[in-house]
Design a protein around this motif. Structure first.
Motif: not given
Length: 419
Positions: A164-165, A373-378, A384-385
């Motif tokens: 999970t995120k 972490l920024l990519f997970i936030g986006v 969607k990833p």
């Protein structure tokens, strides 16, 4: 040599704690962690415990936890490949021999028609002396064996990207978080060993060349008043002294229940704010208090954090330039100076470096924990990833730019300290 050993111990501790945070939270999330490494480059020492190989590498400039799914698998098995299979007692494949099959005479050689090592865990193919296609189940902890080196397979539910995120974010955030925890622990022990300043107008240690010791003051003396003004706290006393450089002051002193007066003229000293202050050469009385030491660990870590953020802000606004940054050579030089001041000062320096490492890693820059972490936030915002290949390219470019910055800063260090 002492400085070199101090650097190795300090950086080793900071990196170990940082990567340990990643490892603990990744394992708690069920992510397969293939390797826990201190340093980069060739391996100097390694051992395997459970699923993870623990290594120490030649260049002590960082470390990493290699989590399954973060990078493409180093071994791929395609249709038409011939591999050897070894089975466990449950009849499932627990070893896939990629090459050197002749060294495993008991293995069953199969020409692969189809294989799934992520979801359904099976291999289908042709085996000598058996008619048609045969299918074997693969154990979830099966291992590749390539050049006689085993490496565990990574089913989808053991990969970083399948979590999970929140689990992924915690696994990334845990590294910098542990650096802040380490700083709090170090500063707590520092406060315990050094003692906590008592907020009373009591004389602790005295400098050998200060006017206080020359005037006969002793450790344990209480300063009752200065120029007739009553002082009860250390802050009240020092504010009068600091504001009166080169001015004779009459001190009322209490010692063993008796009072007497002493005249002292504070000496000039330039303070941290570049203002001239008065000093008489005394330090506050200290006491050892567990709760006070813990509170000091938290508050001092917070103050260091704010100072570093302030410096980063000045760097962004141009008040600081690259010349103000320190790389490995600069840190080595500063550590040399700090180590000469004693173990307690070295503890404080280690705490500052730990906070600095935590903050730098949380910056939203590619290749750093903050960038990931920024990519997970986006991903959370867009639902969607991001394409893993595109994200990997961004991190690669970011890493290259960070290495370039490191080279520039190191060159500046060499110019400042050696040329």
């Amino acid at each position: 040599m002492n400085t070199f050993l101090s650097i190795i111990v300090i950086f080793g501790l900071l990196v170990f704690i940082h990567e340990l945070g990643h490892l603990i939270f990744a394992k708690r999330a069920g992510i397969l962690c293939r390797e826990f490494a201190i340093g980069f480059g060739p391996k100097i020492f390694s051992f395997k415990k459970a699923e993870t190989v623990y290594t120490i590498r030649l260049l002590p400039l960082g470390g990493f936890v290699r989590m399954a799914g973060e990078d493409p698998e180093m071994i791929t098995i395609k249709p038409g490949y011939e591999i050897g299979l070894l089975f466990n007692r449950a009849g499932k494949v627990d070893k896939l021999i990629i090459n050197n099959k002749s060294k495993h005479s008991d293995c069953k050689v199969i020409q692969v028609e189809k294989i799934d090592l992520e979801k359904d865990l099976f291999v289908t193919g042709y085996v000598a002396d058996e008619e048609g296609l045969v299918t074997y189940a693969i154990d979830e902890k099966a291992e590749y064996v390539h050049d006689e080196v085993p490496m565990q397979i990574a089913p989808l539910d053991r990969q970083f990207g399948s979590k999970t995120k929140l689990q992924r974010a915690l696994a990334l955030f845990a590294g910098p978080m542990m650096n802040f925890v380490l700083a709090i622990v170090i500063l707590t022990f520092y406060a315990w060993f050094a003692g906590m300043p008592v907020d009373e107008a009591l004389v602790g240690d005295l400098t050998d060349d200060g006017v206080a010791i020359q005037s006969g003051l002793e450790s344990g003396d209480r300063i009752v008043s200065i120029e007739g003004q009553q002082v009860a706290t250390w802050e009240e006393m020092t504010s009068i002294i600091q504001s009166s450089p080169n001015e004779p002051l009459l001190f009322e002193i209490q010692r063993d229940g008796e009072r007497f007066e002493v005249s002292m003229t504070p000496q000039e000293r330039v303070g941290p704010d570049e203002q001239v202050q008065g000093v008489v050469g005394i330090f506050p009385m200290t006491e050892k208090n567990v709760l006070g030491a813990v509170a000091f660990g938290f508050t001092q870590t917070y103050e260091f954090t704010m100072l570093i953020f302030e410096a980063l802000g000045m760097l962004v606004t141009g008040q600081f330039t690259l010349d103000h940054l320190a790389g490995p050579v600069g840190i080595y030089s500063y550590t040399d100076e700090v180590a000469a001041m004693g173990f307690l000062v070295l503890m404080q320096w280690t705490a500052i470096l730990s906070v600095n490492l935590g903050i730098i890693n949380l910056l939203p820059l590619p290749a750093l924990d903050g960038g990931r972490l920024l990519f997970i936030g986006v991903e959370a915002v867009r639902g969607k990833p991001i394409d893993p290949q595109k994200e990997g390219l961004v991190h690669f470019i970011g890493f290259a730019l960070l290495m370039l910055l490191m080279l520039v800063v190191t060159w500046n260090d060499i110019n400042k300290f050696f040329l």
